[in-house]
Design a protein around this motif. Sequence first.
Motif: not given
Length: 320
Positions: A145-173
């Motif tokens: 849930v946290v990784a998905a929220l971070i991915g959504a926030a990065m997509n909204f604030l910086r226009g980056t890929s939601f899927a990519e950031w969510t994958n990175y944060m899921t792996g890191l956490l």
Amino acid sequence: MSNWFRIARNTFQESLREPVSVLLLFAVLAVIAIYPACASFVFYEEQKFVTDGTMATIWFGAFLCATVAAGNTVCRELRNGAILLILAKPVGRFTYFAGKLAGVVAGTLFFGIVSCCGALTALAAATDTYLYETPLVLIPLGILVVAALIGAAMNFLRGTSFAEWTNYMTGLLTVGFCLAEMTTTQKLPFDLAEAVKALLALLAAMTVLGTLAGTVAFYFDFVPTLGVMFGVFLTGTLSQFFFVRETGIAALDFLLRIAYAVLPDWQLFWLADAVAMKHDIPWRYVAWAWCDALTAIALVILWGNELFIRREAAAIDRKY
């Protein structure tokens, strides 16, 4: 070397930017997390239940991950003709071919490492047949849930890929939580060293799976690639049942031995039973598993590249 690295990096990033990669990783981690809660009434075999279940889930997920990554990053470029633009630049065919395979394998290993860390956490949660560590089940689900929220926030604030950031944060956490749990818990309900050895052997099989998927994707579209890889996956899983037998016919026995030598035997990389039965796994066996995997990868690359350099690049996109 720089062109190879850039192609591999771009392929790896493209594989993580696909929404299906997030769904696949989330599904596998969620299933792994709830295994300890499903280990009731297994007659004090909770470690075997969780070990077999998590490794089987990871292995099937790796097959899907490798096939999807190859289909989305290799088949698409061949279909839309992007390969013509890339090969028109000072990029050799072997560089392009090897870079694509490296990117697909990297994406598969990313999925495998994150899933293996989730499996170690699940093994730590399975403390008793009628009791499990509830935080070790809920926290991995909360990480998703946290990784998905971070991915959504990065997509909204910086226009980056939601899927990519969510994958990175899921792996890191997930990896961070697993390392914290393995290093702070005084007594684990399983042998950590033996579990790590078994998961390392499974990662070796994933490298072969990713290489095969990337190579097959150079010659077939996504759906045929999925079919071919499923055949290799299923045949390799039952390789000993199909080919290690004596029929009494010399010619047929010879053909069976050749088929067994050519097709990968995934059972050689499957050490879940050894972990569940608390048998010692020699490091020598893990090293030989990786040597076997690297040898198979080298042969697949040489064979695939030899076929690739003989094809007309302009005819590849027409084939698709």
